[in-house]
Design an enzyme around this catalytic site. Structure first.
Site, PDB file in Angstrom:
ATOM      1  CG  ASP A   1      -2.168   0.823   1.034  1.00  0.00           C
ATOM      2  OD1 ASP A   1      -3.250   0.232   0.963  1.00  0.00           O
ATOM      3  OD2 ASP A   1      -2.043   2.065   0.895  1.00  0.00           O
TER       4      ASP A   1
ATOM      5  CG  PHE B   1     -28.848 -10.911  -1.236  1.00  0.00           C
ATOM      6  CD1 PHE B   1     -28.149 -11.866  -0.535  1.00  0.00           C
ATOM      7  CD2 PHE B   1     -28.273  -9.677  -1.449  1.00  0.00           C
ATOM      8  CE1 PHE B   1     -26.888 -11.598  -0.038  1.00  0.00           C
ATOM      9  CE2 PHE B   1     -26.996  -9.401  -0.974  1.00  0.00           C
ATOM     10  CZ  PHE B   1     -26.297 -10.356  -0.267  1.00  0.00           C
TER      11      PHE B   1
ATOM     12  CB  ALA C   1     -38.564  -6.005   2.972  1.00  0.00           C
TER      13      ALA C   1
ATOM     14  CB  CYS D   1     -20.323  -3.296  -3.791  1.00  0.00           C
ATOM     15  SG  CYS D   1     -18.701  -3.571  -3.092  1.00  0.00           S
TER      16      CYS D   1
HETATM   17  C1  UDX Z   1     -21.938  -6.890  -1.907  1.00  0.00           C
HETATM   18  C2  UDX Z   1     -22.080  -8.239  -2.602  1.00  0.00           C
HETATM   19  O1  UDX Z   1     -22.950  -9.065  -1.839  1.00  0.00           O
HETATM   20  C3  UDX Z   1     -20.713  -8.903  -2.700  1.00  0.00           C
HETATM   21  O2  UDX Z   1     -20.830 -10.128  -3.402  1.00  0.00           O
HETATM   22  C4  UDX Z   1     -19.777  -7.960  -3.456  1.00  0.00           C
HETATM   23  O3  UDX Z   1     -18.486  -8.522  -3.596  1.00  0.00           O
HETATM   24  C5  UDX Z   1     -19.673  -6.645  -2.721  1.00  0.00           C
HETATM   25  O4  UDX Z   1     -20.976  -6.060  -2.586  1.00  0.00           O
HETATM   26  P1  UDX Z   1     -21.697  -5.938   0.536  1.00  0.00           P
HETATM   27  O5  UDX Z   1     -21.812  -4.611  -0.166  1.00  0.00           O
HETATM   28  O6  UDX Z   1     -20.640  -6.141   1.550  1.00  0.00           O
HETATM   29  O7  UDX Z   1     -21.503  -7.118  -0.588  1.00  0.00           O
HETATM   30  O8  UDX Z   1     -23.070  -6.143   1.289  1.00  0.00           O
HETATM   31  P2  UDX Z   1     -24.320  -7.109   1.103  1.00  0.00           P
HETATM   32  O9  UDX Z   1     -24.329  -8.068   2.202  1.00  0.00           O
HETATM   33  O10 UDX Z   1     -24.397  -7.594  -0.279  1.00  0.00           O
HETATM   34  O11 UDX Z   1     -25.532  -6.055   1.344  1.00  0.00           O
HETATM   35  C6  UDX Z   1     -25.639  -4.936   0.467  1.00  0.00           C
HETATM   36  C7  UDX Z   1     -26.854  -4.131   0.905  1.00  0.00           C
HETATM   37  O12 UDX Z   1     -28.047  -4.879   0.680  1.00  0.00           O
HETATM   38  C8  UDX Z   1     -26.844  -3.764   2.390  1.00  0.00           C
HETATM   39  O13 UDX Z   1     -27.324  -2.432   2.543  1.00  0.00           O
HETATM   40  C9  UDX Z   1     -27.836  -4.756   3.000  1.00  0.00           C
HETATM   41  O14 UDX Z   1     -28.472  -4.242   4.158  1.00  0.00           O
HETATM   42  C10 UDX Z   1     -28.825  -4.913   1.857  1.00  0.00           C
HETATM   43  N1  UDX Z   1     -29.581  -6.170   1.903  1.00  0.00           N
HETATM   44  C11 UDX Z   1     -28.926  -7.336   1.732  1.00  0.00           C
HETATM   45  C12 UDX Z   1     -30.966  -6.135   2.071  1.00  0.00           C
HETATM   46  O15 UDX Z   1     -31.559  -5.061   2.223  1.00  0.00           O
HETATM   47  N2  UDX Z   1     -31.671  -7.295   2.065  1.00  0.00           N
HETATM   48  C13 UDX Z   1     -31.055  -8.499   1.909  1.00  0.00           C
HETATM   49  O16 UDX Z   1     -31.735  -9.523   1.932  1.00  0.00           O
HETATM   50  C14 UDX Z   1     -29.642  -8.524   1.749  1.00  0.00           C
END
Ligand code: UDX
Length: 432
Positions: free
Chosen positions: A30, A252, A255, A263
């Site tokens: 880094d 996923f 709600a 991401c």
């Molecule tokens: C995401 C992808 O899942 C991962 O594969 C990628 O590499 C990076 O981006 P991350 O951003 O860490 O991972 O969080 P994630 O667990 O995916 O949740 C993303 C958002 O969706 C969060 O705000 C979470 O609260 C929301 N979420 C997730 C929901 O509202 N409902 C769900 O059922 C799942």
């Protein structure tokens, strides 16, 4: 194998540590010297359950090292992973690739033998082609191979997602790099991970398409929740009823508030930018972005209704402010929209989060961090469950309250409505 991870953020540090734990020699590089010095002391700059133990273990057995010397680290390694940030450009939807190209230029002048150069950062389709052009300026094409190997790590679950991935995607246009990488990932493949080799551009798109689809799935269930609230149906029944269909799947499909994180917001915008470049209309993802951006306003209106449109001087508590549980990451968290808006309307906000005080709210009037749930709910008119931390799931609100009971707005549906109402609380949630 000898690996070099360039960038020690969520992706570079987790991947580098896990690769070292699989027996590879890994140098994590880094440019931030203070970050590197902290890492050498075993101080981890990110909140990722289980990471510090793995760092200390592999640093001790010398499989994992940290450095700010990018040129020498590349020279010593066979496989170079580019893991630097690709944030959304200001006032644009496209990804900012300056760090990627700056690293590509540094790699270009450090090729002392055949190198596999891998983009693990999420990069728009054709970025690999651009990196190839940069490196070809100073190096013969048979001295390197540019490969796309996107990560699918969820914050808070990143180590598990690395060790037990659903799939490993390798995008390259040559056979040599494919066989070397199949060997690198063989410990995971032998545990059941699916390994797929495809073209480089396809691998780049698989990442964006996957995140955009997950964002779509979440937005879909959030909109179903809006409909359920109007009809008087429990959204959890819909999630279960839908999720049992193997073509849909139950994950996923919970709600909640608007999705956030580093991401989904970034990647959905970046794929729209790519589609504009290739003159294709991705209307579904455009509507997902719009729906999610509207969601915080929709939940704010719900709060106004719950408080009978009287916000001024109302005491509102947020339990959890990060974008999801098991992370300290505030990027695009829906609390960053809701809390400042409520404070501007005169509410007095207290928040508790297991990962502590958040600098993001320091400029907002009447927003105060409290060190415990109990302190944060004292005297509150409305308690909002914003993040689904396990710490909140067994709270006995009755024991926390002296005098007037606050209203509860559970944005993550972590409580049973019957139980909370039986304790004498007015209770609202999502889609129920
Ligand atoms: C995401 C992808 O899942 C991962 O594969 C990628 O590499 C990076 O981006 P991350 O951003 O860490 O991972 O969080 P994630 O667990 O995916 O949740 C993303 C958002 O969706 C969060 O705000 C979470 O609260 C929301 N979420 C997730 C929901 O509202 N409902 C769900 O059922 C799942």
């Amino acid at each position: 194998m000898k690996l070099c991870m360039i960038g020690t953020g969520y992706v570079g540090l987790v991947s580098g540590v896990c690769f070292s734990d699989l027996g590879n020699d890994v140098i994590c590089v880094d440019k931030d010297i203070s970050k590197i010095n902290q890492l050498k002391k075993g101080n981890i700059p990110i909140y990722e359950p289980g990471l510090s133990e793995l760092v200390i273990k592999n640093y001790k057995n010398k499989r994992l090292t940290f450095s700010t010397d990018i040129n020498n680290s590349i020279k010593k390694s066979d496989i170079i992973f580019i893991c630097v940030g690709t944030p959304t450009k200001k006032n644009s939807s496209s990804a900012d690739l300056r760090q990627i190209y700056s690293v590509a230029n540094k790699i270009s002048s450090s090729i002392n033998k055949f190198k596999i150069i891998i983009t693990k950062s999420t990069v728009p389709v054709t970025t690999g082609d651009e990196i190839e052009k940069i490196i070809s300026k100073k190096n013969n094409k048979n001295k390197f191979s540019i490969v796309s190997n996107p990560e699918f790590l969820r914050e808070g679950e990143a180590i598990r997602d690395f060790i037990f991935p659903d799939r490993i995607v390798i995008g390259s246009n040559d056979k040599k790099s494919n066989s070397i990488l199949k060997n690198l990932y063989s410990p995971l493949i032998s545990k059941g991970a699916q390994y797929i080799h495809t073209s480089r551009r396809a691998a780049e798109l698989i990442k964006y398409a996957s995140n955009s689809f997950l964002a779509t799935k979440i937005t879909f269930i959030n909109e179903m929740a809006n409909l359920c609230e109007k009809i008087g149906i429990n959204i959890e029944d819909i999630s279960i009823g839908m999720g049992l269909d193997k073509r849909i799947g139950s994950r996923f499909l919970r709600a909640g508030p608007a999705y956030g994180g580093s991401c989904f917001p970034k990647d959905t915008k970046a794929i729209i930018s790519t589609s504009d470049k290739f003159k294709t209309n991705l209307s579904v993802i455009k509507s997902v972005i719009k729906s999610n951006e509207n969601r915080s306003n929709l939940l704010l209106n719900r709060i106004y209704e719950i408080l009978n449109k009287k916000i001024k001087n109302k005491k509102i508590t947020f339990l959890g402010v990060t974008f999801k549980a098991n992370t300290d990451d505030m990027r695009d968290s829906s609390s960053l929209k809701m809390i400042p808006t409520l404070s501007k309307k005169g509410a007095i906000i207290k928040y508790f989060d297991p990962t502590g005080y958040k600098i993001e709210f320091e400029k907002n009037k009447n927003v105060f961090y409290e060190k415990s749930v109990k302190k944060s709910v004292e005297g509150s008119d409305l308690v909002i469950i914003h993040t689904e931390w396990n710490d909140f799931k067994s709270i006995n609100f009755k024991n926390l309250v002296k005098g007037k009971k606050f209203i509860i707005y559970d944005m993550r549906n972590i409580y049973s409505p019957a139980k909370i109402k039986a304790q004498g609380f007015k209770y609202f949630s999502i889609g129920r």
